[in-house]
Design an enzyme around this catalytic site. Structure first.
Site, PDB file in Angstrom:
ATOM      1  N   ARG A 265      -5.928  -7.763  14.516  1.00 28.77           N
ATOM      2  CA  ARG A 265      -4.502  -8.065  14.202  1.00 28.77           C
ATOM      3  C   ARG A 265      -4.167  -9.505  14.809  1.00 28.77           C
ATOM      4  NH1 ARG A 265      -5.412  -5.589  10.282  1.00 28.77           N
ATOM      5  NH2 ARG A 265      -4.219  -3.710   9.605  1.00 28.77           N
ATOM      6  N   GLU A 294       0.071 -14.728   7.148  1.00 30.03           N
ATOM      7  CA  GLU A 294      -1.047 -14.662   5.973  1.00 30.03           C
ATOM      8  C   GLU A 294      -0.269 -14.820   4.964  1.00 30.03           C
ATOM      9  OE1 GLU A 294      -3.208 -10.984   6.700  1.00 30.03           O
ATOM     10  OE2 GLU A 294      -4.010 -11.669   8.747  1.00 30.03           O
ATOM     11  N   HIS A 313      -9.121 -12.211   6.150  1.00 33.28           N
ATOM     12  CA  HIS A 313      -8.604 -10.755   6.387  1.00 33.28           C
ATOM     13  C   HIS A 313      -9.366  -9.941   5.494  1.00 33.28           C
ATOM     14  CE1 HIS A 313      -5.190  -7.859   7.824  1.00 33.28           C
ATOM     15  NE2 HIS A 313      -6.303  -7.484   7.811  1.00 33.28           N
TER      16      HIS A 313
END
Length: 346
Positions: A265, A294, A313
Protein backbone atom coordinates in the site's frame (compact mmCIF):
# COMPACT_ATOMS: atom_id res chain seq x y z
CA UNK A 1 -40.28 -18.46 -0.44
CA UNK A 2 -37.64 -17.71 -3.08
CA UNK A 3 -34.57 -16.05 -1.53
CA UNK A 4 -33.55 -12.81 -3.22
CA UNK A 5 -29.91 -12.02 -3.99
CA UNK A 6 -28.53 -8.77 -5.44
CA UNK A 7 -25.15 -8.99 -7.13
CA UNK A 8 -23.26 -5.75 -7.77
CA UNK A 9 -20.11 -6.64 -9.67
CA UNK A 10 -17.83 -4.70 -11.95
CA UNK A 11 -15.49 -5.25 -14.89
CA UNK A 12 -13.05 -7.19 -12.72
CA UNK A 13 -15.34 -9.10 -10.38
CA UNK A 14 -17.84 -9.95 -13.08
CA UNK A 15 -21.47 -10.33 -11.94
CA UNK A 16 -21.95 -13.44 -14.05
CA UNK A 17 -19.01 -15.14 -12.31
CA UNK A 18 -20.62 -14.45 -8.94
CA UNK A 19 -23.90 -15.85 -10.23
CA UNK A 20 -22.31 -18.96 -11.68
CA UNK A 21 -20.56 -19.80 -8.42
CA UNK A 22 -23.65 -19.05 -6.30
CA UNK A 23 -25.82 -21.31 -8.43
CA UNK A 24 -23.15 -24.00 -8.36
CA UNK A 25 -23.05 -23.85 -4.56
CA UNK A 26 -26.72 -23.17 -3.80
CA UNK A 27 -28.76 -24.34 -6.78
CA UNK A 28 -30.81 -22.30 -9.22
CA UNK A 29 -34.00 -21.83 -7.16
CA UNK A 30 -32.97 -18.29 -6.30
CA UNK A 31 -34.14 -14.84 -7.39
CA UNK A 32 -30.87 -13.24 -8.53
CA UNK A 33 -30.50 -9.77 -9.99
CA UNK A 34 -27.19 -8.43 -11.34
CA UNK A 35 -25.60 -5.03 -11.89
CA UNK A 36 -22.20 -4.34 -13.47
CA UNK A 37 -20.35 -1.20 -12.35
CA UNK A 38 -17.76 0.38 -14.70
CA UNK A 39 -14.79 0.04 -12.33
CA UNK A 40 -11.81 -0.13 -13.03
CA UNK A 41 -12.44 1.83 -16.23
CA UNK A 42 -13.68 4.57 -13.88
CA UNK A 43 -11.89 5.28 -10.58
CA UNK A 44 -13.06 4.40 -7.07
CA UNK A 45 -14.27 7.05 -4.66
CA UNK A 46 -13.28 7.60 -1.04
CA UNK A 47 -15.12 8.42 2.20
CA UNK A 48 -17.39 11.44 1.68
CA UNK A 49 -19.24 12.97 4.63
CA UNK A 50 -21.39 15.11 2.34
CA UNK A 51 -22.96 11.93 0.95
CA UNK A 52 -23.19 10.19 4.31
CA UNK A 53 -20.26 7.94 3.40
CA UNK A 54 -17.66 9.24 5.85
CA UNK A 55 -17.41 5.79 7.50
CA UNK A 56 -16.73 4.10 4.15
CA UNK A 57 -13.08 4.15 3.10
CA UNK A 58 -13.27 3.31 -0.60
CA UNK A 59 -16.19 2.36 -2.80
CA UNK A 60 -17.82 2.69 -6.19
CA UNK A 61 -21.41 3.65 -6.90
CA UNK A 62 -24.05 6.25 -6.14
CA UNK A 63 -25.72 5.45 -2.79
CA UNK A 64 -29.27 6.07 -4.04
CA UNK A 65 -28.71 3.91 -7.12
CA UNK A 66 -27.20 1.13 -5.01
CA UNK A 67 -30.14 1.18 -2.57
CA UNK A 68 -32.64 1.15 -5.43
CA UNK A 69 -30.96 -1.83 -7.02
CA UNK A 70 -30.67 -3.87 -3.80
CA UNK A 71 -34.31 -3.17 -2.99
CA UNK A 72 -35.91 -6.06 -1.13
CA UNK A 73 -32.96 -8.44 -1.54
CA UNK A 74 -31.98 -10.45 1.53
CA UNK A 75 -28.40 -10.93 0.35
CA UNK A 76 -25.94 -8.57 -1.33
CA UNK A 77 -22.80 -9.89 -3.03
CA UNK A 78 -20.38 -7.20 -4.16
CA UNK A 79 -16.84 -5.98 -4.36
CA UNK A 80 -17.13 -2.18 -4.26
CA UNK A 81 -20.73 -1.06 -3.70
CA UNK A 82 -20.95 1.18 -0.61
CA UNK A 83 -23.17 0.56 2.40
CA UNK A 84 -23.51 3.34 4.96
CA UNK A 85 -25.73 3.52 8.03
CA UNK A 86 -28.27 5.63 6.17
CA UNK A 87 -28.35 3.17 3.28
CA UNK A 88 -28.82 0.19 5.59
CA UNK A 89 -31.79 1.84 7.27
CA UNK A 90 -33.43 1.97 3.84
CA UNK A 91 -32.82 -1.74 3.28
CA UNK A 92 -34.80 -3.52 6.02
CA UNK A 93 -34.74 -6.88 4.21
CA UNK A 94 -30.96 -7.01 3.87
CA UNK A 95 -29.41 -9.63 6.18
CA UNK A 96 -26.12 -10.72 4.56
CA UNK A 97 -23.43 -8.81 2.69
CA UNK A 98 -20.65 -10.85 1.07
CA UNK A 99 -17.73 -8.61 0.12
CA UNK A 100 -15.28 -10.25 -2.28
CA UNK A 101 -12.28 -8.34 -0.89
CA UNK A 102 -9.66 -8.91 1.74
CA UNK A 103 -11.26 -6.19 3.87
CA UNK A 104 -14.82 -4.74 3.87
CA UNK A 105 -13.61 -1.16 3.36
CA UNK A 106 -16.76 -0.27 1.40
CA UNK A 107 -19.00 -1.11 4.38
CA UNK A 108 -19.67 0.87 7.56
CA UNK A 109 -19.03 -2.11 9.84
CA UNK A 110 -20.25 -0.46 13.04
CA UNK A 111 -23.53 0.38 11.32
CA UNK A 112 -23.82 -3.16 9.96
CA UNK A 113 -23.60 -4.53 13.50
CA UNK A 114 -26.18 -2.03 14.76
CA UNK A 115 -28.52 -2.95 11.94
CA UNK A 116 -28.13 -6.69 12.40
CA UNK A 117 -26.50 -7.29 9.03
CA UNK A 118 -23.92 -10.07 8.77
CA UNK A 119 -20.86 -9.07 6.71
CA UNK A 120 -18.36 -11.60 5.39
CA UNK A 121 -15.28 -11.16 3.23
CA UNK A 122 -12.55 -13.09 1.40
CA UNK A 123 -9.21 -12.62 3.20
CA UNK A 124 -6.18 -13.50 1.11
CA UNK A 125 -8.17 -13.59 -2.12
CA UNK A 126 -5.28 -12.22 -4.17
CA UNK A 127 -2.38 -13.41 -1.99
CA UNK A 128 -1.04 -15.79 -4.63
CA UNK A 129 -1.33 -13.18 -7.39
CA UNK A 130 0.51 -10.51 -5.40
CA UNK A 131 3.24 -12.93 -4.26
CA UNK A 132 3.90 -14.00 -7.86
CA UNK A 133 3.87 -10.39 -9.03
CA UNK A 134 6.38 -9.47 -6.34
CA UNK A 135 8.77 -12.15 -7.58
CA UNK A 136 8.50 -10.58 -11.04
CA UNK A 137 9.07 -7.12 -9.55
CA UNK A 138 12.21 -8.25 -7.74
CA UNK A 139 13.60 -9.97 -10.84
CA UNK A 140 12.87 -6.91 -12.98
CA UNK A 141 15.24 -4.95 -10.76
CA UNK A 142 17.90 -7.52 -9.84
CA UNK A 143 18.34 -8.79 -13.42
CA UNK A 144 18.03 -5.36 -15.10
CA UNK A 145 14.99 -6.37 -17.13
CA UNK A 146 13.53 -2.86 -17.01
CA UNK A 147 16.85 -1.24 -17.89
CA UNK A 148 17.37 -3.49 -20.89
CA UNK A 149 13.79 -3.08 -22.08
CA UNK A 150 13.77 0.70 -21.88
CA UNK A 151 17.12 1.04 -23.64
CA UNK A 152 16.01 -1.14 -26.55
CA UNK A 153 12.80 0.85 -26.92
CA UNK A 154 15.02 3.93 -27.33
CA UNK A 155 17.15 2.20 -29.96
CA UNK A 156 20.08 1.68 -27.59
CA UNK A 157 21.90 -1.65 -27.43
CA UNK A 158 23.22 -1.77 -23.87
CA UNK A 159 25.98 -4.31 -24.33
CA UNK A 160 27.67 -2.66 -21.36
CA UNK A 161 25.10 -4.32 -19.10
CA UNK A 162 27.20 -7.48 -19.52
CA UNK A 163 30.11 -5.77 -17.78
CA UNK A 164 30.90 -7.16 -14.33
CA UNK A 165 30.60 -3.71 -12.77
CA UNK A 166 27.16 -3.04 -14.25
CA UNK A 167 25.37 -6.36 -14.60
CA UNK A 168 22.72 -7.61 -12.20
CA UNK A 169 22.85 -10.11 -9.36
CA UNK A 170 21.24 -13.50 -8.87
CA UNK A 171 18.79 -14.03 -6.06
CA UNK A 172 20.68 -17.08 -4.82
CA UNK A 173 23.48 -14.78 -3.61
CA UNK A 174 21.23 -12.13 -2.09
CA UNK A 175 19.37 -11.48 1.15
CA UNK A 176 15.72 -10.53 0.75
CA UNK A 177 13.88 -8.77 3.58
CA UNK A 178 10.12 -9.33 3.71
CA UNK A 179 8.27 -6.78 5.85
CA UNK A 180 4.94 -8.34 6.85
CA UNK A 181 4.16 -12.04 7.20
CA UNK A 182 0.44 -12.24 6.48
CA UNK A 183 -1.32 -14.05 3.64
CA UNK A 184 0.92 -12.49 0.99
CA UNK A 185 4.17 -12.42 2.95
CA UNK A 186 3.97 -16.12 3.80
CA UNK A 187 3.35 -17.08 0.18
CA UNK A 188 6.18 -14.84 -1.01
CA UNK A 189 8.63 -16.40 1.45
CA UNK A 190 7.79 -19.86 0.12
CA UNK A 191 8.46 -18.71 -3.45
CA UNK A 192 11.68 -16.94 -2.48
CA UNK A 193 13.05 -20.05 -0.79
CA UNK A 194 13.05 -21.81 -4.16
CA UNK A 195 15.58 -19.27 -5.47
CA UNK A 196 18.05 -20.14 -2.74
CA UNK A 197 18.29 -16.64 -1.31
CA UNK A 198 18.58 -15.79 2.35
CA UNK A 199 15.17 -14.63 3.59
CA UNK A 200 14.56 -12.31 6.55
CA UNK A 201 11.08 -11.57 7.87
CA UNK A 202 10.04 -8.66 10.07
CA UNK A 203 6.59 -8.76 11.67
CA UNK A 204 6.19 -8.07 15.40
CA UNK A 205 2.83 -9.82 15.64
CA UNK A 206 3.57 -13.30 14.27
CA UNK A 207 5.87 -16.27 14.52
CA UNK A 208 7.17 -17.79 11.31
CA UNK A 209 6.11 -21.31 10.41
CA UNK A 210 8.21 -24.29 11.40
CA UNK A 211 8.71 -25.03 7.70
CA UNK A 212 10.17 -21.59 7.04
CA UNK A 213 12.26 -21.64 10.20
CA UNK A 214 13.71 -25.06 9.31
CA UNK A 215 14.52 -23.72 5.83
CA UNK A 216 16.66 -20.97 7.36
CA UNK A 217 14.20 -18.08 7.26
CA UNK A 218 14.90 -15.66 10.12
CA UNK A 219 12.37 -13.57 12.03
CA UNK A 220 14.17 -10.33 12.92
CA UNK A 221 13.52 -6.78 14.06
CA UNK A 222 12.91 -4.22 11.32
CA UNK A 223 16.22 -2.42 11.93
CA UNK A 224 18.12 -5.70 11.58
CA UNK A 225 16.29 -6.51 8.34
CA UNK A 226 17.04 -3.08 6.87
CA UNK A 227 20.72 -3.34 7.75
CA UNK A 228 21.16 -6.79 6.17
CA UNK A 229 18.80 -7.00 3.19
CA UNK A 230 19.86 -6.50 -0.42
CA UNK A 231 16.18 -6.32 -1.36
CA UNK A 232 13.42 -4.89 0.87
CA UNK A 233 9.83 -5.73 -0.06
CA UNK A 234 6.73 -4.46 1.79
CA UNK A 235 3.70 -6.61 2.65
CA UNK A 236 2.22 -4.93 5.73
CA UNK A 237 -1.26 -3.54 6.26
CA UNK A 238 -1.60 0.22 6.69
CA UNK A 239 -2.10 1.14 10.35
CA UNK A 240 -1.07 4.11 12.46
CA UNK A 241 2.02 2.08 13.34
CA UNK A 242 3.00 1.25 9.76
CA UNK A 243 2.13 4.51 8.00
CA UNK A 244 5.35 5.88 6.46
CA UNK A 245 7.30 2.94 7.85
CA UNK A 246 9.70 3.69 5.00
CA UNK A 247 10.96 7.19 5.73
CA UNK A 248 14.24 9.10 5.91
CA UNK A 249 15.20 7.45 9.18
CA UNK A 250 14.50 3.87 8.09
CA UNK A 251 16.01 4.42 4.64
CA UNK A 252 19.24 5.59 6.30
CA UNK A 253 19.41 2.21 8.04
CA UNK A 254 19.30 0.31 4.74
CA UNK A 255 22.37 -1.08 3.02
CA UNK A 256 23.64 1.37 0.39
CA UNK A 257 22.50 0.24 -3.04
CA UNK A 258 19.48 -1.70 -1.75
CA UNK A 259 16.58 -2.57 -4.08
CA UNK A 260 13.15 -1.52 -2.80
CA UNK A 261 9.79 -3.05 -3.77
CA UNK A 262 6.30 -1.97 -2.71
CA UNK A 263 3.38 -4.10 -3.85
CA UNK A 264 1.45 -3.47 -0.61
CA UNK A 265 0.00 0.00 0.00
CA UNK A 266 1.17 3.51 -0.85
CA UNK A 267 0.78 5.09 2.61
CA UNK A 268 3.51 2.78 3.92
CA UNK A 269 6.06 5.00 2.16
CA UNK A 270 7.21 8.60 2.51
CA UNK A 271 7.65 9.27 -1.20
CA UNK A 272 9.67 12.44 -0.76
CA UNK A 273 12.21 10.46 1.26
CA UNK A 274 12.16 7.66 -1.30
CA UNK A 275 12.78 10.13 -4.13
CA UNK A 276 15.81 11.58 -2.34
CA UNK A 277 17.22 8.11 -1.71
CA UNK A 278 16.79 7.06 -5.35
CA UNK A 279 18.53 10.24 -6.55
CA UNK A 280 21.39 9.86 -4.07
CA UNK A 281 21.86 6.14 -4.79
CA UNK A 282 21.18 5.02 -1.22
CA UNK A 283 18.43 3.00 -2.90
CA UNK A 284 19.73 1.69 -6.21
CA UNK A 285 16.33 1.09 -7.75
CA UNK A 286 12.69 0.64 -6.83
CA UNK A 287 9.66 -1.14 -8.13
CA UNK A 288 6.44 0.61 -7.09
CA UNK A 289 3.01 -0.87 -7.65
CA UNK A 290 0.92 1.15 -5.19
CA UNK A 291 0.86 4.84 -4.37
CA UNK A 292 -0.43 7.29 -1.75
CA UNK A 293 -2.49 9.03 -4.46
CA UNK A 294 -4.01 7.00 -7.28
CA UNK A 295 -3.90 7.66 -10.17
CA UNK A 296 -0.52 9.32 -9.71
CA UNK A 297 -0.23 12.92 -10.96
CA UNK A 298 1.30 13.29 -14.41
CA UNK A 299 4.02 15.57 -13.03
CA UNK A 300 4.95 13.27 -10.12
CA UNK A 301 8.77 13.42 -9.75
CA UNK A 302 9.20 9.64 -9.39
CA UNK A 303 7.80 9.16 -12.90
CA UNK A 304 10.90 10.88 -14.27
CA UNK A 305 13.57 8.84 -12.50
CA UNK A 306 15.44 6.27 -14.62
CA UNK A 307 15.86 3.79 -11.75
CA UNK A 308 12.19 3.19 -10.99
CA UNK A 309 9.72 0.64 -12.39
CA UNK A 310 6.06 1.53 -11.92
CA UNK A 311 2.78 -0.32 -12.51
CA UNK A 312 -0.81 0.93 -11.92
CA UNK A 313 -1.83 -1.13 -8.85
CA UNK A 314 -2.40 -4.38 -10.72
CA UNK A 315 -0.50 -6.93 -8.61
CA UNK A 316 -3.69 -8.46 -7.22
CA UNK A 317 -5.44 -8.65 -10.58
CA UNK A 318 -5.58 -12.13 -12.05
CA UNK A 319 -8.24 -14.41 -13.50
CA UNK A 320 -7.76 -16.75 -10.55
CA UNK A 321 -8.39 -13.92 -8.09
CA UNK A 322 -11.82 -13.43 -9.69
CA UNK A 323 -12.84 -17.07 -9.59
CA UNK A 324 -11.38 -17.70 -6.13
CA UNK A 325 -13.15 -14.69 -4.59
CA UNK A 326 -16.45 -15.65 -6.24
CA UNK A 327 -16.14 -19.24 -5.00
CA UNK A 328 -15.54 -18.10 -1.41
CA UNK A 329 -18.37 -15.56 -1.52
CA UNK A 330 -20.71 -18.24 -2.88
CA UNK A 331 -19.76 -20.59 -0.04
CA UNK A 332 -20.64 -17.88 2.47
CA UNK A 333 -24.03 -17.47 0.77
CA UNK A 334 -24.59 -21.24 0.91
CA UNK A 335 -23.76 -21.35 4.60
CA UNK A 336 -26.08 -18.46 5.37
CA UNK A 337 -28.98 -20.07 3.49
CA UNK A 338 -28.30 -23.35 5.30
CA UNK A 339 -28.30 -21.65 8.71
CA UNK A 340 -24.59 -22.30 9.25
CA UNK A 341 -22.07 -19.87 10.79
CA UNK A 342 -19.84 -17.90 8.37
CA UNK A 343 -16.28 -18.90 7.56
CA UNK A 344 -14.95 -15.34 7.44
CA UNK A 345 -17.13 -13.01 9.51
CA UNK A 346 -16.08 -9.37 9.69
Amino acid sequence: MTRKIAIIGDRFMLPEVFRREIEKACGTALDIRMLEQPWPDEPMEFGDASRGLDMVREYFGDPDEVVAFIGDAEILVTQLAPLSDGMMKRLPDLKLVAVSRGGPVNIDMAAARRNGIRVVNVPGRNASAVAEFTIGAILAETRLIRVGHESLRKGEWRGDLYRADRTGRELNEMTVGVVGYGNIGTRLVKLLRAFGCKVLVSDPYVQISAEDRNAGVELVALDDLLARADVVTLHSRVTEETKHIINRETIAKMKPGVIFVNTARGPLVDYDALYEALVSGQIASAMLETFAVEPVPADWPLLKLPNVTLTPHIAGASVRTVTYAAEKAAEEVRRYLAGLPPVNPC
